[in-house]
Scaffold this motif. Structure first.
Motif, short mmCIF file in Angstrom:
data_model
loop_
_atom_site.label_atom_id
_atom_site.label_comp_id
_atom_site.label_asym_id
_atom_site.label_seq_id
_atom_site.Cartn_x
_atom_site.Cartn_y
_atom_site.Cartn_z
N VAL A 138 -14.68 5.37 4.25
CA VAL A 138 -13.24 5.13 4.39
C VAL A 138 -12.91 4.99 5.86
CG1 VAL A 138 -12.56 7.57 4.49
CG2 VAL A 138 -10.94 5.90 3.61
N ILE A 139 -11.88 4.18 6.15
CA ILE A 139 -11.41 3.97 7.51
C ILE A 139 -9.99 4.53 7.62
CG2 ILE A 139 -10.69 2.24 9.22
CD1 ILE A 139 -13.67 2.35 9.02
N VAL A 140 -9.73 5.25 8.73
CA VAL A 140 -8.38 5.75 9.00
C VAL A 140 -7.94 5.19 10.35
CG1 VAL A 140 -6.92 7.78 9.33
CG2 VAL A 140 -8.83 7.88 7.72
N PRO A 141 -7.03 4.21 10.38
CA PRO A 141 -6.51 3.72 11.65
C PRO A 141 -5.28 4.51 12.07
CG PRO A 141 -5.81 2.26 9.88
CD PRO A 141 -6.56 3.42 9.24
N ARG A 142 -5.23 4.89 13.34
CA ARG A 142 -4.06 5.59 13.90
C ARG A 142 -3.64 4.87 15.15
NH1 ARG A 142 -4.27 12.09 13.81
NH2 ARG A 142 -2.44 11.60 15.08
N GLY A 143 -2.47 4.26 15.09
CA GLY A 143 -2.01 3.52 16.26
C GLY A 143 -0.83 2.65 15.90
N GLY A 144 -0.61 1.62 16.70
CA GLY A 144 0.52 0.73 16.50
C GLY A 144 0.34 -0.18 15.30
N LYS A 145 1.44 -0.84 14.95
CA LYS A 145 1.44 -1.69 13.76
C LYS A 145 0.41 -2.81 13.86
CE LYS A 145 4.59 -4.39 10.84
NZ LYS A 145 5.96 -4.91 10.70
N SER A 146 0.23 -3.41 15.05
CA SER A 146 -0.72 -4.52 15.19
C SER A 146 -2.14 -4.07 14.92
CB SER A 146 -0.61 -5.15 16.58
OG SER A 146 -0.90 -4.20 17.59
N LEU A 147 -2.49 -2.86 15.41
CA LEU A 147 -3.83 -2.33 15.15
C LEU A 147 -4.03 -2.13 13.65
CD1 LEU A 147 -6.53 -0.89 16.00
CD2 LEU A 147 -5.22 1.22 15.94
N ILE A 148 -3.07 -1.50 13.00
CA ILE A 148 -3.24 -1.18 11.58
C ILE A 148 -3.25 -2.44 10.73
CG2 ILE A 148 -2.21 0.08 9.64
CD1 ILE A 148 -1.16 2.11 11.73
N GLU A 149 -2.44 -3.44 11.10
CA GLU A 149 -2.46 -4.71 10.37
C GLU A 149 -3.82 -5.38 10.49
OE1 GLU A 149 0.89 -6.77 12.02
OE2 GLU A 149 2.14 -6.32 10.27
N ARG A 150 -4.40 -5.33 11.70
CA ARG A 150 -5.72 -5.96 11.89
C ARG A 150 -6.77 -5.25 11.04
NH1 ARG A 150 -10.24 -5.15 16.60
NH2 ARG A 150 -11.83 -6.32 15.48
N ILE A 151 -6.78 -3.92 11.08
CA ILE A 151 -7.77 -3.17 10.32
C ILE A 151 -7.60 -3.42 8.83
CG2 ILE A 151 -8.64 -0.86 9.78
CD1 ILE A 151 -9.10 -1.89 12.72
N SER A 152 -6.37 -3.41 8.35
CA SER A 152 -6.11 -3.61 6.93
C SER A 152 -6.56 -5.00 6.48
CB SER A 152 -4.61 -3.43 6.64
OG SER A 152 -4.18 -2.14 7.01
N ALA A 153 -6.37 -6.00 7.34
CA ALA A 153 -6.73 -7.38 6.98
C ALA A 153 -8.23 -7.62 6.99
CB ALA A 153 -6.02 -8.35 7.93
N GLU A 154 -8.93 -6.96 7.92
CA GLU A 154 -10.34 -7.30 8.13
C GLU A 154 -11.32 -6.31 7.50
OE1 GLU A 154 -11.06 -7.89 12.29
OE2 GLU A 154 -9.29 -9.18 12.54
N ALA A 155 -10.88 -5.12 7.15
CA ALA A 155 -11.80 -4.10 6.64
C ALA A 155 -12.31 -4.47 5.25
CB ALA A 155 -11.12 -2.74 6.61
N THR A 156 -13.58 -4.22 5.02
CA THR A 156 -14.16 -4.35 3.68
C THR A 156 -14.39 -2.97 3.07
OG1 THR A 156 -16.41 -4.43 4.59
CG2 THR A 156 -15.28 -6.54 4.25
N ILE A 157 -13.88 -1.95 3.75
CA ILE A 157 -13.99 -0.54 3.35
C ILE A 157 -12.57 -0.06 3.05
CG2 ILE A 157 -14.64 1.77 4.18
CD1 ILE A 157 -16.56 0.27 6.13
N PRO A 158 -12.37 0.84 2.09
CA PRO A 158 -11.01 1.36 1.83
C PRO A 158 -10.38 1.93 3.09
CG PRO A 158 -12.50 2.02 0.07
CD PRO A 158 -13.35 1.37 1.12
N VAL A 159 -9.07 1.71 3.24
CA VAL A 159 -8.32 2.13 4.42
C VAL A 159 -7.21 3.09 3.99
CG1 VAL A 159 -6.89 1.37 6.37
CG2 VAL A 159 -8.81 -0.05 5.60
N ILE A 160 -7.10 4.23 4.68
CA ILE A 160 -5.96 5.15 4.50
C ILE A 160 -5.01 4.89 5.66
CG2 ILE A 160 -5.22 7.56 4.45
CD1 ILE A 160 -7.95 8.29 3.32
N LYS A 161 -3.77 4.48 5.35
CA LYS A 161 -2.91 3.99 6.43
C LYS A 161 -1.44 4.08 6.08
CE LYS A 161 -2.60 -0.65 4.59
NZ LYS A 161 -3.04 -0.25 3.24
N HIS A 162 -0.62 3.93 7.12
CA HIS A 162 0.76 3.47 6.96
C HIS A 162 1.06 2.53 8.11
CE1 HIS A 162 2.00 6.51 9.97
NE2 HIS A 162 3.03 5.72 10.16
N LEU A 163 1.73 1.43 7.79
CA LEU A 163 1.99 0.43 8.81
C LEU A 163 3.12 0.86 9.74
CD1 LEU A 163 1.69 -2.92 6.83
CD2 LEU A 163 0.19 -2.10 8.63
#
Length: 428
Positions: free
Chosen positions: A211-236
């Protein structure tokens, strides 16, 4: 092997990240079977080592701050980047607090006999390997490492390039402490290259990362959510609302609406839009506007709001969609509960929304119909936080609906599997 700081090509970075992933997967197996006492000993040792290495951590952080100033980083980013003795002590204390939390791993629930004679239950287990991608704040390195270790997960940490020296120094403390506790130091690894290609590798290494957990700004999280092939725990983003109902206690409403916006401006659980029922708007809004002016909050409102607050700016459609993270507030007068719920459904980010009301039926409808990760009655949105919820600590907030939702603490970093207990039972 070429050191991470000397990686030149995409193939070098891929090989480096694959090696990091392999080490993490092996460490995850060892952590999954580690006793609570061993994990707690590692956390205590991590806290002690961070305190012992305060001078080294400050020196490493000084390099990052000097580089940041040279690159022209703004004051807010430099503040997030800075370590000082108080922040280092807070990191250590945070690790001790995690050690004091109940270990979710191995707990068995819902164990029941079936008609066949077998017992069926559920056991809580680690997710495995967690990749965490974050920006600026070096303290996340210690917080994330501690939460992942206590929940039995190995972690791969990829901090922002602006904090590379600080993150390496903190990771060195953590790995030394883990080794001292008899656990594999590879349970916590910081990605040492600042090349963005490493992120692309991390979020697609399905064979090593769970699993991937991105913590940061909206642009970072949008990039991770769009490109990850692994489940992502997030809020935009956190477009949080407070709705003052026509049956609200206005004294409570004023306290909550001021706190939800002004207690801190730059957090994801800060109110960004205030909704007020028309029946009480003429009483609530002038009183609130006076207090907001005193605190320097810029108000943007609908036409009905501007009649009551003449100096408010006209709110645009974009304002209802905006997470300001600043002393700016959008205000809309609504006809009542139905329109408030409709507004939140259209513009909210499924993060945190609150109703102020003395009507139990209205409160129940709001709780049931507002589809957010935290829904509140007569309380400030600023309570949407792992510590305030009794989780002890959090790795982030999830607005997703699968696996975990809301503040993600230790339990959110685990899953469950079915277990079956028999005594020679066979199915007829």
């Amino acid at each position: 092997m070429t050191s991470a700081t000397q990686l030149k090509s995409t193939s070098d970075i891929r090989a480096y990240m694959q090696a990091v992933g392999q080490r993490a997967r092996l460490a995850a197996r060892a952590l999954a079977r580690a006793e609570t006492a061993a994990k707690d000993a590692a956390l205590a040792a991590m806290a002690a080592e961070i305190e012992r290495q305060t001078d080294a951590l400050l020196a490493a952080n000084h390099k990052d701050l000097e580089a940041g100033r040279a690159q022209g980083l703004d004051t807010a980013l430099l503040d997030r980047l800075e370590l000082n003795p108080a922040r280092i002590n807070a990191m250590a204390e945070g690790l001790r607090q995690i050690a004091a939390l109940a270990d979710p791993v191995g707990s068995i629930t819902d164990l029941n006999y079936r008609p066949s004679g077998i017992q069926v239950g559920r056991m809580r287990v680690p997710l495995g390997v967690i990749g965490i991608i974050y920006e600026s704040r070096p303290n996340v390195t210690a917080d994330a490492a501690g939460l992942c270790l206590k929940s039995g997960n190995a972690t791969i940490l990829r901090g922002g390039s602006e904090a590379i020296h600080s993150n390496r120094a903190i990771a060195a403390c953590i790995q030394a402490a883990i080794r001292q506790a008899g656990l594999p130091p590879e349970a916590v690894q910081v990605v040492e290259t600042t090349d963005r290609a490493a992120v692309g590798e991390l979020i697609t290494m399905k064979q090593f990362v769970d699993v991937i957990v991105p913590r940061g700004g909206k642009s970072l999280i949008e990039r991770i959510s769009a490109e990850a092939t692994i489940p992502v725990i997030k809020h935009l983003h956190g477009i949080c609302h407070v709705y003052i109902d026509d049956r609200a206690d206005l004294d409570k409403a004023v306290k909550i609406a001021i706190n939800a916006k002004c207690q801190r401006y730059g957090t994801c659980n800060t109110m960004e839009t205030l909704l007020v029922a028309r029946a009480v708007a003429d009483k609530a809004l002038p009183a609130l506007a006076k207090l907001y002016r005193e605190k320097g909050v810029e108000l943007r409102g609908c036409a009905a709001t501007r009649k009551l607050i003449p100096d408010a700016l006209a709110a645009t459609e974009e304002d209802w969609h905006t997470e300001y993270l600043a002393p700016i507030l959008s205000i809309r007068v609504v006809e009542g509960l139905d329109q408030a719920i409709e507004h939140i459904a259209q513009y909210g980010s499924q993060h945190t929304d609150s109703i102020v009301t003395e009507n139990i039926s209205h409160a129940r409808r709001f709780l049931r119909e507002v589809d957010s990760s935290s829904v509140m009655v007569n309380a400030s949105t600023r309570f949407a936080d792992g510590f305030e919820y009794g989780l002890g600590a959090e790795i982030g907030i999830s607005t997703d609906k699968l696996h975990t939702r809301g503040p993600v603490g230790l339990e959110g970093l685990t899953s469950v599997k079915f277990i079956v207990l028999g005594d020679g039972h066979v199915r007829g």
